[in-house]
Write a protein that holds these residues in place. Structure first.
Motif, short mmCIF file in Angstrom:
data_model
loop_
_atom_site.label_atom_id
_atom_site.label_comp_id
_atom_site.label_asym_id
_atom_site.label_seq_id
_atom_site.Cartn_x
_atom_site.Cartn_y
_atom_site.Cartn_z
N GLU A 136 0.81 -1.22 0.00
CA GLU A 136 0.00 0.00 0.00
C GLU A 136 0.85 1.27 0.00
O GLU A 136 0.61 2.18 -0.78
N ARG A 137 1.85 1.33 0.87
CA ARG A 137 2.63 2.56 1.02
C ARG A 137 3.94 2.55 0.25
O ARG A 137 4.57 3.60 0.12
N SER A 138 4.35 1.37 -0.25
CA SER A 138 5.57 1.25 -1.06
C SER A 138 6.75 1.95 -0.40
O SER A 138 7.47 2.73 -1.03
N LEU A 139 6.97 1.64 0.87
CA LEU A 139 8.06 2.30 1.59
C LEU A 139 9.43 1.79 1.19
O LEU A 139 10.42 2.50 1.32
N GLY A 140 9.50 0.55 0.73
CA GLY A 140 10.81 0.04 0.35
C GLY A 140 10.76 -1.42 -0.03
O GLY A 140 9.71 -2.06 -0.06
N TYR A 141 11.94 -1.96 -0.30
CA TYR A 141 12.04 -3.33 -0.78
C TYR A 141 11.88 -4.33 0.35
O TYR A 141 11.35 -5.42 0.16
N VAL A 142 12.37 -4.02 1.54
CA VAL A 142 12.27 -4.91 2.69
C VAL A 142 11.21 -4.39 3.65
O VAL A 142 11.23 -3.21 4.01
N ALA A 143 10.28 -5.24 4.04
CA ALA A 143 9.25 -4.87 5.02
C ALA A 143 8.84 -6.13 5.77
O ALA A 143 8.06 -6.94 5.26
N GLN A 144 9.38 -6.32 6.97
CA GLN A 144 9.15 -7.55 7.72
C GLN A 144 8.76 -7.24 9.16
O GLN A 144 9.30 -6.32 9.78
N CYS A 145 7.83 -8.03 9.67
CA CYS A 145 7.45 -8.00 11.08
C CYS A 145 7.28 -9.46 11.48
O CYS A 145 6.40 -10.15 10.94
N GLN A 146 8.10 -9.94 12.41
CA GLN A 146 8.08 -11.37 12.70
C GLN A 146 8.62 -11.66 14.10
O GLN A 146 9.16 -10.78 14.76
N TRP A 147 8.43 -12.92 14.50
CA TRP A 147 9.01 -13.39 15.75
C TRP A 147 10.43 -13.82 15.47
O TRP A 147 10.73 -14.43 14.46
N HIS A 148 11.34 -13.47 16.39
CA HIS A 148 12.77 -13.67 16.11
C HIS A 148 13.50 -14.14 17.36
O HIS A 148 13.20 -13.68 18.47
N ARG A 149 14.46 -15.04 17.17
CA ARG A 149 15.33 -15.51 18.25
C ARG A 149 16.75 -15.07 17.95
O ARG A 149 17.24 -15.24 16.83
N CYS A 150 17.41 -14.53 18.96
CA CYS A 150 18.76 -14.00 18.74
C CYS A 150 19.50 -13.96 20.08
O CYS A 150 18.98 -13.39 21.05
N ALA A 151 20.68 -14.54 20.13
CA ALA A 151 21.56 -14.45 21.30
C ALA A 151 20.83 -14.84 22.60
O ALA A 151 20.87 -14.10 23.59
N ASP A 152 20.16 -15.98 22.57
CA ASP A 152 19.45 -16.51 23.75
C ASP A 152 18.23 -15.69 24.14
O ASP A 152 17.69 -15.86 25.24
N LEU A 153 17.81 -14.81 23.29
CA LEU A 153 16.63 -13.99 23.55
C LEU A 153 15.64 -14.21 22.43
O LEU A 153 15.99 -14.58 21.31
N GLN A 154 14.36 -13.96 22.71
CA GLN A 154 13.35 -14.01 21.66
C GLN A 154 12.38 -12.86 21.84
O GLN A 154 12.16 -12.38 22.96
N GLY A 155 11.84 -12.43 20.72
CA GLY A 155 10.94 -11.29 20.79
C GLY A 155 10.50 -10.84 19.41
O GLY A 155 10.54 -11.59 18.43
N VAL A 156 10.10 -9.58 19.32
CA VAL A 156 9.52 -9.01 18.11
C VAL A 156 10.61 -8.34 17.29
O VAL A 156 11.40 -7.55 17.82
N LEU A 157 10.65 -8.67 16.00
CA LEU A 157 11.61 -8.06 15.08
C LEU A 157 10.86 -7.31 13.99
O LEU A 157 9.92 -7.85 13.40
N VAL A 158 11.29 -6.09 13.72
CA VAL A 158 10.74 -5.29 12.63
C VAL A 158 11.91 -4.83 11.76
O VAL A 158 12.93 -4.36 12.28
N ALA A 159 11.77 -4.97 10.45
CA ALA A 159 12.84 -4.59 9.53
C ALA A 159 12.26 -3.84 8.35
O ALA A 159 11.30 -4.31 7.72
N LEU A 160 12.84 -2.69 8.05
CA LEU A 160 12.44 -1.88 6.90
C LEU A 160 13.68 -1.35 6.21
O LEU A 160 14.63 -0.93 6.87
N GLN A 161 13.65 -1.37 4.89
CA GLN A 161 14.75 -0.78 4.12
C GLN A 161 14.14 0.01 2.97
O GLN A 161 13.29 -0.50 2.24
N SER A 162 14.59 1.25 2.82
CA SER A 162 13.94 2.15 1.87
C SER A 162 14.98 3.03 1.19
O SER A 162 15.91 3.52 1.83
N PRO A 163 14.81 3.29 -0.11
CA PRO A 163 15.72 4.22 -0.79
C PRO A 163 15.32 5.68 -0.60
O PRO A 163 16.10 6.57 -0.91
#
Length: 729
Positions: free
Chosen positions: A654-681
């Motif tokens: 809808e908003r065409s903010l960029g090529y990467v647009a992710q919202c997901q559950w993520h595990r990292c360094a013995d921790l887990q939680g919410v991950l959001v990733a956006l990449q835009s030109p």
């Protein structure tokens, strides 16, 4: 594992794979048309069509479309546009294969191709094009295609951009429809299905999916006249590589898995062992692409230690090894094929289908001699890529390259090198058990035994230590695999882990051997570990902004959590019996690090901090990670599963903010939680953060649940990674 291959009356080829122990199922539609089939007036059209198909289809529009449905099932999906083929694929829980396949097929048969959405997708492709300018693999591919001077179609632009598509949306829309109608018919389709379902069930699914496809069209056969005979040097940032490129007959593809198995074998007497002993080559990648019905393009890319490595010595060793491989007996070749089939059978369904579709299927004994006949010096083209190359500027496939002729020095003397490829390892011997025992967590289960070793939470263990451990155990890992087990040293979610599985005798013998190897002084392995770390970081810097922020995240979390205490590890055995548990707990008393009782990361949730990485002008990126306590995870994970397709649709579609647009559950360094990733030109990290806050506030208002409001309020406390823009020189 059972396989069935056949062709339907309408021309669709079908490959079915019954994998009884799989929990997931996968589907892949391959279309034998790609960038080389585009009309000259529309470079990038095949890539644009791939993107547009995901925007919805006649029977599954809006929220029911594949792009929204698959993430909501906990699955994954993607597509790939290659030179002469395009593939669309998904992996979902096994019981969701039928509805997933229905959506995937409808997307390819009856796409909406809404003209009003073209402009937004063109912007996404334009952003992708600019990001790929720094992709080392794509640049090497463009340089090699530039040398195929006999057919200009191979070097023309094919990614697509705002400029190449132009402003006439009506003409572009018509070209898309024409390309889809011309190439996406039954005669150019191949359906691959894999899962735990019986072959009869998969057969029914395949026939139901293929029955609505457009009939086969009579088209002229697509042929090329490729010729690769120009050795070149390419200016490449950070790392040095040497690529051997061959044009091979399509009939040879059935032996590429066998070749890859031999190339990647780390055992004594193999090519990689010789390279590592001389500290010349650190990795070999095997890639293949179809050019037309009779010809495939094979690349073997060797990552060199640095630009001082003698390419003549590397090629001399490779040629001598290839001669030894060609002299393998029928029994030895059969052993290699059996091992290659065994490792192929262990691939997850989606990876297995991609390998079948793109040229690295399970080995076929009839293809081996055909492949060897094609791997000759007169059929070899070399590409040396290094930071020190100085040459002429040119353009190939839209990449601005600096190329120069490559004149390899005279042949190096490698007569002292004797190869014994795929040497049978010695059988395991039961070791003497030490008297002392250490804590070894045990989960008795009806499955093959598996031992996991890893640093305890909050214990500092650097990437340099991890790479050094991996370097010391490579040969032992290869021997373990040949003996029917598995030994891996790898970094998962930022944590280095050692995993060992196999029969009880093998596990005991290998655990004793790996402890001895880790305790012994090995200056060569230490040097290889430092080199591997340097190359890992160099490869990381070449990645996109989001990938670089993700790679940095576990290091930031570790720095906030780790305590300057004595190094200690923890161990866990899954499966096996009491005798094995007792034996391993005694052998672990001599492990290089003290083994302590298993602990968890309770109370180690670090306060959110902001870190930033330098990036180029087009790499605006935002990464948010909100680690949560264990009691908060279940409701939040369910919430994020609902948010995932909504986030992608709003930000990417809808908003065409960029090529990467992710919202997901993520595990990292013995921790887990919410991950959001956006990449835009086009939008700064601050602007992207504001968009994320707006999305979560909207969802909280719509959900009217306490956890949704809590999550929206906690975003400012998340770990935040951003790019710091620096101008291009």
């Amino acid at each position: 594992m059972q396989t069935s291959r056949f062709r339907l009356d309408n021309g669709v080829d079908v490959t079915l794979v019954h994998q009884p122990d799989a929990r997931q199922a996968a589907a892949l539609w391959r279309v034998d048309a790609g960038s080389l089939h585009e009309p000259d007036a529309w470079p990038g059209l095949a890539h644009l069509l791939e993107h547009m198909l995901f925007r919805g289809s006649r029977s599954y529009p809006d929220a029911e479309r594949l792009m929204s449905w698959v993430p909501a099932q906990g699955g994954r999906l993607n597509a790939s546009t290659r030179l002469a083929q395009t593939a669309y694929f998904l992996e979902v829980p096994a019981d969701q294969l039928q509805p997933g396949l229905l959506r995937l097929t409808d997307m390819l048969v009856a796409p909406l191709l809404n003209a009003g959405e073209l402009a937004a997708e063109v912007e996404v492709i334009d952003a992708e094009y600019h990001l790929l300018q720094r992709d080392a693999e794509k640049r090497r591919e463009a340089a090699l295609l530039h040398s195929m001077s006999h057919d200009g179609r191979l070097a023309r632009f094919r990614i697509g951009s705002r400029e190449s598509f132009g402003a006439r949306t009506d003409m572009l829309h018509q070209a898309l429809n024409d390309f889809h109608q011309l190439h996406y018919h039954a005669g150019r389709r191949h359906l691959f299905l894999q899962g735990p379902q019986p072959l009869e069930t998969l057969d029914t699914l395949a026939r139901q999916s293929a029955q609505g496809l457009p009939s086969m069209m009579q088209t002229l056969p697509f042929t090329l006249q490729p010729s690769m005979n120009l050795d070149q040097a390419l200016q490449q940032a950070r790392e040095t590589t040497l690529t051997f490129s061959f044009l091979i007959p399509t009939a040879a593809c059935g032996a590429l898995r066998q070749l890859q198995t031999l190339l990647h074998d780390e055992s004594v007497g193999g090519l990689m062992a010789a390279f590592r002993q001389r500290n010349l080559v650190t990795a070999i990648a095997v890639q293949v692409d179809r050019l037309d019905a009779t010809t495939h393009w094979l690349r073997l890319t060797l990552t060199l230690r640095d630009n001082s490595v003698s390419t003549a010595q590397v090629e001399g060793l490779f040629s001598r090894w290839l001669h030894a491989v060609g002299a393998l007996s029928h029994a030895q070749c059969a052993a290699v094929r059996a091992f290659a089939r065994q490792t192929f059978a262990q691939l997850p369904p989606l990876e297995a289908l991609r390998e079948r579709a793109f040229g690295l299927p399970p080995p076929d004994k009839h293809a081996w001699e055909i492949l060897l006949a094609a791997l000759t010096p007169h059929n070899l083209t070399r590409l040396w890529a290094s930071p020190d190359v100085a040459g002429q500027r040119c353009e190939s496939q839209g990449f601005r390259l600096i190329l120069a002729p490559f004149a390899q020095p005279g042949a190096a003397d490698v007569t002292e090198s004797e190869f014994t490829p795929f040497l049978t390892p010695a059988p395991p011997v039961l070791p003497t058990l030490p008297p002392r025992v250490v804590p070894l967590a045990w989960q008795p289960r009806q499955q093959a035994a598996s031992l996991q070793l890893r640093p305890a939470p909050a214990t500092p263990f650097s990437d340099e230590e991890g790479w050094r451990m991996l370097s010391r155990l490579r040969m032992l890992s290869a021997d373990t695999a040949r003996l029917g087990g598995k030994l891996t040293v790898q970094r998962e979610q930022g944590i280095w882990q050692l995993n060992l599985c196999g029969n009880p005798l093998l596990m005991q013998a290998m655990l004793a051997s790996l402890t001895q190897r880790l305790q012994a002084l090995d200056s060569n392995a230490a040097a290889q570990g430092r080199l591997a770390l340097a190359q890992d970081r160099a490869l990381e810097r070449q990645g996109s902004a989001i990938r670089r922020l993700l790679a940095q995240l576990p290091r930031e979390l570790h720095a906030a959590i780790a305590k300057p205490t004595q190094q200690h590890w923890q161990a866990q055995l899954t499966g096996g019996n009491a005798g094995l548990h007792q034996a391993l707990s005694r052998l672990l008393s001599e492990f290089i690090y003290p083994i302590k009782a298993e602990s968890v990361a309770h109370g180690l949730i670090p306060s959110g901090q902001h870190y930033s990485l330098a990036a180029h002008e087009e790499e605006n990126a935002l990464l948010l990670f909100l680690p949560l306590e264990a009691r908060e995870c279940v409701p939040m994970q369910a919430l994020i599963l609902r948010y995932q397709p909504r986030f992608f649709h709003q930000m990417r579609v809808e908003r065409s903010l960029g090529y990467v647009a992710q919202c997901q559950w993520h595990r990292c360094a013995d921790l887990q939680g919410v991950l959001v990733a956006l990449q835009s030109p086009n939008h700064s990290p601050d602007k992207l953060f504001a968009e994320v806050q707006r999305f979560f506030a909207q969802q909280a208002q719509a959900e009217q649940r306490p956890e949704a409001h809590w999550l929206a309020q906690q975003l400012p406390a998340a770990w935040r990674g951003t790019t710091s823009i620096k101008p291009q020189n």
